[in-house]
Design a protein around this motif. Structure first.
Motif, PDB file in Angstrom:
ATOM      1  N   LEU A 257     -44.516 -98.353  -6.846  1.00 49.47           N
ATOM      2  CA  LEU A 257     -45.281 -98.750  -8.020  1.00 49.47           C
ATOM      3  C   LEU A 257     -44.952-100.185  -8.430  1.00 49.47           C
ATOM      4  O   LEU A 257     -45.836-100.957  -8.807  1.00 49.47           O
ATOM      5  CB  LEU A 257     -45.003 -97.787  -9.179  1.00 49.47           C
ATOM      6  CG  LEU A 257     -45.702 -98.094 -10.506  1.00 49.47           C
ATOM      7  CD1 LEU A 257     -47.212 -98.174 -10.308  1.00 49.47           C
ATOM      8  CD2 LEU A 257     -45.357 -97.041 -11.555  1.00 49.47           C
ATOM      9  N   ALA A 258     -43.670-100.546  -8.357  1.00 43.79           N
ATOM     10  CA  ALA A 258     -43.269-101.916  -8.701  1.00 43.79           C
ATOM     11  C   ALA A 258     -43.979-102.925  -7.786  1.00 43.79           C
ATOM     12  O   ALA A 258     -44.427-103.986  -8.238  1.00 43.79           O
ATOM     13  CB  ALA A 258     -41.756-102.059  -8.574  1.00 43.79           C
ATOM     14  N   LYS A 259     -44.098-102.579  -6.525  1.00 45.15           N
ATOM     15  CA  LYS A 259     -44.780-103.456  -5.568  1.00 45.15           C
ATOM     16  C   LYS A 259     -46.264-103.574  -5.909  1.00 45.15           C
ATOM     17  O   LYS A 259     -46.854-104.654  -5.811  1.00 45.15           O
ATOM     18  CB  LYS A 259     -44.604-102.896  -4.151  1.00 45.15           C
ATOM     19  CG  LYS A 259     -45.038-103.850  -3.053  1.00 45.15           C
ATOM     20  CD  LYS A 259     -44.685-103.293  -1.691  1.00 45.15           C
ATOM     21  CE  LYS A 259     -45.085-104.270  -0.587  1.00 45.15           C
ATOM     22  NZ  LYS A 259     -44.749-103.749   0.750  1.00 45.15           N
ATOM     23  N   GLN A 260     -46.854-102.464  -6.340  1.00 42.53           N
ATOM     24  CA  GLN A 260     -48.262-102.483  -6.749  1.00 42.53           C
ATOM     25  C   GLN A 260     -48.456-103.378  -7.971  1.00 42.53           C
ATOM     26  O   GLN A 260     -49.458-104.094  -8.084  1.00 42.53           O
ATOM     27  CB  GLN A 260     -48.728-101.055  -7.074  1.00 42.53           C
ATOM     28  CG  GLN A 260     -48.861-100.141  -5.883  1.00 42.53           C
ATOM     29  CD  GLN A 260     -50.183-100.312  -5.169  1.00 42.53           C
ATOM     30  OE1 GLN A 260     -50.998-101.134  -5.548  1.00 42.53           O
ATOM     31  NE2 GLN A 260     -50.389 -99.545  -4.114  1.00 42.53           N
ATOM     32  N   ILE A 261     -47.501-103.344  -8.901  1.00 39.44           N
ATOM     33  CA  ILE A 261     -47.595-104.166 -10.104  1.00 39.44           C
ATOM     34  C   ILE A 261     -47.524-105.642  -9.747  1.00 39.44           C
ATOM     35  O   ILE A 261     -48.290-106.467 -10.254  1.00 39.44           O
ATOM     36  CB  ILE A 261     -46.466-103.795 -11.093  1.00 39.44           C
ATOM     37  CG1 ILE A 261     -46.684-102.367 -11.629  1.00 39.44           C
ATOM     38  CG2 ILE A 261     -46.406-104.783 -12.254  1.00 39.44           C
ATOM     39  CD1 ILE A 261     -45.547-101.841 -12.473  1.00 39.44           C
ATOM     40  N   VAL A 262     -46.592-106.001  -8.856  1.00 36.44           N
ATOM     41  CA  VAL A 262     -46.467-107.395  -8.420  1.00 36.44           C
ATOM     42  C   VAL A 262     -47.750-107.850  -7.722  1.00 36.44           C
ATOM     43  O   VAL A 262     -48.230-108.973  -7.935  1.00 36.44           O
ATOM     44  CB  VAL A 262     -45.247-107.557  -7.488  1.00 36.44           C
ATOM     45  CG1 VAL A 262     -45.211-108.958  -6.888  1.00 36.44           C
ATOM     46  CG2 VAL A 262     -43.956-107.267  -8.252  1.00 36.44           C
ATOM     47  N   THR A 263     -48.319-106.981  -6.898  1.00 32.13           N
ATOM     48  CA  THR A 263     -49.578-107.303  -6.203  1.00 32.13           C
ATOM     49  C   THR A 263     -50.702-107.499  -7.205  1.00 32.13           C
ATOM     50  O   THR A 263     -51.506-108.426  -7.084  1.00 32.13           O
ATOM     51  CB  THR A 263     -49.944-106.178  -5.219  1.00 32.13           C
ATOM     52  OG1 THR A 263     -48.878-105.988  -4.288  1.00 32.13           O
ATOM     53  CG2 THR A 263     -51.221-106.511  -4.476  1.00 32.13           C
TER      54      THR A 263
END
Length: 298
Positions: A257-263
């Motif tokens: 989820l953190a990676k999705q937020i950064v994306t």
């Protein structure tokens, strides 16, 4: 043209007369066959085709039901309402702009009356929207500045004996306070305190449901003796500046989820509010109101 001339057209040889007779006979047989026999081609029935037709009929029915179905409105914190949702609920652009200007000052509305005071919406629209407003526990108890408050309850109607229950702020509760609750031993009390340390503090008693080992009955007992009366002081996560590592270490986020937020940030720019986060795949929408209190959107 004389009659004799016409008569010459009907003079046939024996072979010609035989041919004409058989031709006439064939015509009669064909006409009789056509009259008495059903020569129409029977349409073939394909089971798969019938199945798809039935499915298409069901889909058409569902489409009609969907068009006639009224949208479900879930409880939401009006401080984080999006332009689109506000417009769908009936707010004008001027009313929405007033709320956004108020939020830009890092201020919050804490009641339906205050929401109306800021946005200037009509009484009728407020009556429609207010039932769906959901404010955190600490907002509902913001006027309670003391650590303790006494409530009078009756254990038994027959005896009518009053017993005072001391209501303690869950963020200030100790291990000794917790183990006094029926159903909470040392292990669970330690688990609750660790969760508080991990989060930096609780913002809602709803978070008790996230702690493993607490039954609904025990949670009910906790709600009887503990509340979130003041918002704990913790450093909020700067959602638009935090690194992937910092985001993945937050209790409610995981690496994916953190990676999705950064994306999402790299594609669409800064995240303005909690509603933007709910658009990200995998975000726990049911905990949006709680998560939003741990984040800084500036």
């Amino acid at each position: 043209m004389s009659f004799k001339t016409i008569q010459t057209y009907f003079n046939f040889t024996k072979d010609q007369r035989t041919g004409i007779f058989f031709l006439f006979l064939i015509i009669v047989v064909l006409q009789t066959t056509y009259f008495f026999l059903d020569l129409s081609v029977a349409s073939k029935e394909y089971p798969e085709k019938q199945k798809w037709l039935a499915l298409q009929s069901e889909m058409d029915s569902l489409k009609v039901d969907f068009k006639n179905k009224k949208p479900i409105i879930y409880l939401f914190n009006p401080n984080f309402i999006t332009d689109y949702k506000a417009y769908k609920l009936g707010m004008s652009l001027q009313e929405i702009d007033r709320l956004l200007a108020f939020r830009k000052e890092n201020r919050f509305v804490n009641s339906p009356k205050e929401f109306q005071s800021v946005t200037k919406i009509s009484d009728s629209l407020l009556n429609e929207m207010a039932p769906y407003f959901k404010f955190p526990d600490w907002v509902n108890n913001k006027k309670k500045d003391t650590k303790f408050k006494e409530y009078t309850v009756y254990q038994n109607e027959a005896s009518a004996k009053k017993e005072k229950i001391i209501l303690i702020d869950i963020n200030q509760a100790t291990k000794e306070d917790l183990v006094k609750i029926y159903g909470i031993g040392e292990a669970i009390s330690v688990r609750i305190l660790r969760q508080k340390e991990t989060l930096g503090g609780f913002v809602s008693m709803e978070q008790m449901k996230e702690i493993w080992g607490l039954s609904p009955e025990v949670i009910e007992n906790l709600n009887t003796h503990f509340k979130v009366t003041t918002l704990a002081r913790f450093k909020k996560i700067e959602i638009n500046n935090a690194s992937l590592k910092e985001l993945s270490q937050f209790h409610y986020f995981r690496y994916a989820l953190a990676k999705q937020i950064v994306t999402y940030r790299s594609m669409y720019g800064n995240i303005r509010n909690i509603e933007d986060l709910t658009k990200i795949k995998g975000f726990p929408v049911d905990k949006a109101n709680i998560i939003g209190l741990y984040l800084d959107f500036n």
